[in-house]
Design an enzyme around this catalytic site. Structure first.
Site, PDB file in Angstrom:
ATOM      1  N   ASP A  57       3.034  -6.386   8.019  1.00  0.00           N
ATOM      2  CA  ASP A  57       3.609  -4.886   8.445  1.00  0.00           C
ATOM      3  C   ASP A  57       4.897  -5.289   9.583  1.00  0.00           C
ATOM      4  O   ASP A  57       5.162  -6.497   9.665  1.00  0.00           O
ATOM      5  CB  ASP A  57       2.641  -4.112   9.342  1.00  0.00           C
ATOM      6  N   HIS A 100       1.477  -8.950  11.264  1.00  0.00           N
ATOM      7  CA  HIS A 100       2.887  -8.548  11.460  1.00  0.00           C
ATOM      8  C   HIS A 100       3.911  -9.697  11.163  1.00  0.00           C
ATOM      9  O   HIS A 100       4.021 -10.642  11.936  1.00  0.00           O
ATOM     10  CB  HIS A 100       3.120  -7.720  12.821  1.00  0.00           C
TER      11      HIS A 100
HETATM   12 ZN   LIG Z   1       3.162  -1.135  11.867  1.00  0.00          ZN
END
Ligand SMILES: [Zn+2]
Length: 490
Positions: A297, A439
């Site tokens: 992400d 991430h």
């Molecule tokens: Zn996020």
């Protein structure tokens, strides 16, 4: 003298005597010949007429006998058709017309008797005056799937060929087939085919991508994003092979669109389509194997994402990137590379603001701006969305109209920012069918990825994209935490 005169006269008589019978013989011969000719003529002509008459009688008999056999075969076929037919016969020496009217309840026809009559009349009109023929009008029924029947009104004509002593089947007249639900006997409608509103919204996404694929217009993306959603009130034209939808009034220049079932296989009741049209349409997982999906992400980030892409390329692993629209706009080339290297792209909104607190307009802006940015960088509209912080409610789900992809394993990389900890967290928590949250904006995460891939592969995991993990069956208004963990947003 007398004698002499007599003589000659005698002789004349004598002479004429054989002449006389001669003359009468000629006449007799002529008479006989004429008589013979006459008799021959009478008998010959009579015989000729008799023969023709006889041939006609014979032909009629042949036709009648063979028609009986033909009709018996047809009757047998009708008895086995499962339609419990009522038979009507209209018969002459030349033409035998049989109409089978099914007596089954729940047939999809509006006026079956009238339709049968119409097609029969049409077939009669096509029959030549001197033709001997059998006309059979009936309804054919085929069970296309366990839930769908195909009905068709047809009219056959069998023309008698006396020279060959056989029936020759002429072209069969056919009405358009009707497709009915076996359960209700009624015609299949869009509501039968498309089970829920979530499916309808899934189809909407397919339509949007399809319009974009068919267009060279650079401004088309704005028109497609503004396309009003189709609904169950939209006009659908159904066939077992494809579906045509009339689109609501819009600016794309497309007023209706035809979809192959392969394109929308996840959003339809496949019992109502021809099975060959959806063969291999959706990815399936091997039940004897273990799978997991790596998801990243908040990118793309120029400092970390390209390095991660190098690692994934080297390991030949495909992952899913939920990208922030703003970051896509700023790093178009990286977003493009992600897509080109076979990874899946998803939306993570434009500014990473929690959606549930926003107004309808704000949510729409967050989603559409990201869609546009990702489309302009990659050529694909992101189908899936991951909500910032995983936060979603009914209102958000409706406005967003995308499947929400949650997770089942949290690497907690944003918290620890520690390569060893990220690795340990993922390897210890992953089970079959998990969605792993990471991430790609943290260098520690990127550094942990090689060991995570090696560790999971060593345990037998195959690493796939979200689409593959969920067999491309995810739909709007639902959220997904992993294989077998699908929940309606409420
Ligand atoms: Zn996020």
């Amino acid at each position: 003298m007398n004698k002499s005169t007599y003589e000659p006269s005698r002789s004349r008589r004598r002479n004429s005597q054989p002449q006389k019978p001669n003359q009468s013989n000629k006449g007799k011969n002529l008479f006989t010949l004429l008589s013979i000719l006459f008799v021959l003529g009478v008998f010959g002509g009579g015989y000729w007429i008799f023969t023709i008459k006889n041939n006609e009688v014979m032909a009629t008999e042949h036709f009648a006998d063979n028609a009986k056999v033909l009709l018996a075969d047809i009757q047998e076929e009708r008895d086995q058709s499962g339609l419990a037919n009522k038979k009507t016969i209209d018969s002459s020496d030349q033409l035998k017309v049989v109409v089978y009217t099914p007596q089954k309840a729940n047939l999809p026809f509006e006026d079956l008797e009238k339709d049968l009559q119409t097609i029969t009349e049409k077939n009669k009109e096509q029959t030549k005056k001197d033709e001997m023929a059998v006309i059979v009008s009936k309804v054919t029924l085929r069970h296309l799937t366990d839930q769908m029947d195909r009905y068709q009104i047809i009219s056959e004509r069998y023309r008698w060929n006396e020279a060959k002593r056989e029936f020759i089947k002429e072209e069969t007249l056919e009405d358009s087939p009707l497709y009915a639900s076996q359960q209700t006997g009624k015609m299949i409608t869009a509501k039968d085919l498309i089970p829920s509103e979530a499916d309808l919204l899934g189809i909407q996404q397919v339509i949007q991508q399809k319009i974009l694929d068919q267009s060279d217009d650079k401004t088309m993306i704005d028109k497609v994003l503004a396309l009003p959603a189709i609904s169950f009130d939209s006009e659908f034209t159904y066939s077992p092979e494809k579906l045509t939808v009339v689109l609501p009034k819009n600016d794309t220049g497309v007023d209706k669109i035809t979809l192959d079932y392969k394109e929308i296989a996840a959003f339809i009741n496949t019992e109502f389509v021809d099975p060959s049209t959806i063969e291999g349409a959706l990815p399936t997982l091997d039940p004897n194997k273990k799978y997991a999906a790596l998801t990243f992400d908040d990118g793309p980030n120029p400092a970390t994402t390209p390095k991660l892409l190098d690692i994934l390329k080297e390991k030949n692993v495909k992952a899913t990137f939920f990208m922030i629209g703003e970051n896509v706009t700023a790093n178009k080339e990286i977003a493009k590379r992600i897509h080109e290297e076979g990874h899946e792209v998803g939306s993570h909104t434009y500014t990473h603001t929690p959606l549930p607190g926003l107004s309808q307009e704000q949510i729409q802006t967050e989603v559409r701006k990201t869609d546009k940015a990702i489309f302009e960088a990659t050529g694909v509209l992101p189908q899936n969305i991951r909500a910032p912080y995983g936060a979603v409610d009914v209102k958000t789900a409706r406005i967003t109209a995308k499947p929400f992809i949650e997770w089942s394993v949290d690497s907690a990389d944003w918290q620890t920012k520690n390569t060893e900890s990220i690795k340990r967290q993922v390897l210890s928590q992953t089970y079959n069918g998990t969605l792993i949250l990471m991430h790609d904006i943290h260098p520690e995460t990127v550094d942990a990825v090689p060991a995570i891939i090696d560790g999971l592969q060593k345990e037998g995991y195959e690493l796939v994209t979200v689409d593959t993990l969920l067999s491309s069956r995810q739909k709007p208004l639902h959220q997904y935490f992993g294989v077998g963990d699908e929940r309606v947003v409420d």
